[in-house]
Enzyme design. Structure first.
Site, PDB file in Angstrom:
ATOM      1  N   ALA A  18      49.850  -6.328   7.030  1.00 34.50           N
ATOM      2  CA  ALA A  18      51.009  -6.711   7.838  1.00 34.50           C
ATOM      3  C   ALA A  18      51.883  -7.644   7.014  1.00 34.50           C
ATOM      4  O   ALA A  18      51.379  -8.531   6.323  1.00 34.50           O
ATOM      5  CB  ALA A  18      50.560  -7.391   9.127  1.00 34.50           C
ATOM      6  N   ASP A 123      40.921  -3.521  24.450  1.00 30.74           N
ATOM      7  CA  ASP A 123      40.451  -4.328  23.317  1.00 30.74           C
ATOM      8  C   ASP A 123      41.066  -5.726  23.374  1.00 30.74           C
ATOM      9  O   ASP A 123      41.514  -6.264  22.366  1.00 30.74           O
ATOM     10  CB  ASP A 123      40.780  -3.646  21.993  1.00 30.74           C
ATOM     11  CG  ASP A 123      39.976  -4.232  20.817  1.00 30.74           C
ATOM     12  OD1 ASP A 123      38.919  -4.848  21.078  1.00 30.74           O
ATOM     13  OD2 ASP A 123      40.408  -4.082  19.670  1.00 30.74           O
TER      14      ASP A 123
END
EC number: 2.7.11.1
Length: 350
Positions: A18, A123
């Protein structure tokens, strides 16, 4: 990438890397998740993008666009300058009850919105909750790779998530209500914020995933004597940590619980701005938004890989999240180097 300047790395995982970027036209900062082209562009990636695209809420990271480079699929999204809530707890050890409630209210607000949009996250965990970096420290839910839409998909039955946060019914390998499973994960998040440890880990052997699963199935947890929390908070946790999902408290019921109703209201960041141009900005953003068809076409292009090859590095741990159906009753930590971070264990002293 002609429209963006790459500034620095934000982090990396099994998915790729990222990066922080700045849009040249307006100077706005964004986070871009880069995933190698090829077989790593799987159903989880497509699901993440399609589900994330439609979510617009102050406690959810905003999706901007997706595009392909010669080597990667790039997902552009809102940048949260405050980092992970996980890191803040690592630094603090644990939160006061008031601080834990402040973040829990925001988490529930975002989850409630997802559920209203018929999307269950599947999640939810501290590592998937970011902070926007403002003085008010607003929480933002991210990473919809395991999310499931009841509009687009059937009831979930795959065993996915992060072991320490997984609800008992998720381990059953049968169909389950993803929204109620999300409630359990929210409860684990609240417990960790207040206690500074995971509720279902074996304190004698915290890395033993089998022991953790057994303790989840038997709902074996305690609140240490050194942690001072109110009886109302303990009651809420006891209503969340219920093995039978039909008897577990729901999100609307949590929002009416006496403990949840205490404390100041959390003002969404959009209301704090009081910017008259916000609506016009959102209308313009909506006009430029990629359609589902455009996104699917881009994803299909990314699946082709580089020079006709695939870049599949294998699927096991994805940022600490796993599909337990892919693992035949094995100790998943055998596949992870001792020096690597393991979600399910704090890697900093608490």
């Amino acid at each position: 990438m002609e429209r963006y300047d790459i500034l620095r790395d934000l982090g990396s995982g099994n998915f790729g890397v990222a990066k922080l970027v700045r849009e040249k036209a307006n100077g706005e900062f964004y986070a871009v998740k880069y995933i190698e082209r090829g077989l790593k562009i799987d159903e989880h990636v497509q699901r993440e993008i399609i589900n994330h695209r439609d979510l617009k809420h102050p406690n959810i990271i905003r999706f901007k666009e997706v595009f392909v480079t010669p080597t990667h699929l790039a997902i552009v999204m809102e940048y949260a300058a405050g980092g992970e809530l996980f890191e803040r707890i690592c630094n603090a050890g644990r939160f006061s009850e008031d601080e834990g409630r402040y973040y829990f209210k925001q988490l529930i607000s975002g989850v409630s919105y997802c559920h209203a949009m018929q999307i269950c996250h599947r999640d939810l965990k501290l590592e998937n909750t970011l902070l926007d970096g403002s003085p008010s420290s607003h929480l933002k839910i991210c990473d919809f790779g395991y999310s499931k839409s009841s509009v687009l998909h059937s009831q979930p039955k795959s065993t996915v998530g992060t072991p320490a946060y997984v609800a008992p019914e998720v381990l059953s390998r049968k169909e389950y209500n993803g929204k109620i499973a999300d409630v359990w994960s929210c409860g684990v998040t609240l417990y960790v914020m207040l206690v500074g440890a995971y509720p279902f880990e074996d304190p004698e052997d915290p890395r033993n995933i089998r022991n953790t699963i057994q303790r989840i199935l038997s709902v074996h947890y305690t609140i240490p004597d050194y942690v001072r929390i109110s009886s109302e908070c303990k009651h809420l946790l006891s209503r969340i940590f219920v093995a039978d999902p039909d008897k577990r408290i729901t999100v609307p019921e949590i929002e009416k619980h006496p403990w949840f109703l205490k404390g100041p209201l959390v003002v969404p960041p959009e209301e704090e701005k009081c910017d008259n141009g916000v609506e016009e900005e959102e209308e313009e953003e909506e006009k430029c938004r990629q359609s589902v068809e455009e996104i699917v076409k881009i994803i299909e292009e990314a699946r082709k890989g580089v020079n006709g090859t695939d870049n599949n590095g294998g699927l096991g741990l994805i940022d600490g999240s796993i599909d337990l159906d892919d693992i035949d009753d094995a100790d998943i930590y055998d596949d992870v180097d001792d020096d690597e971070e393991r979600n399910g264990d704090f890697v900093c002293a608490l």
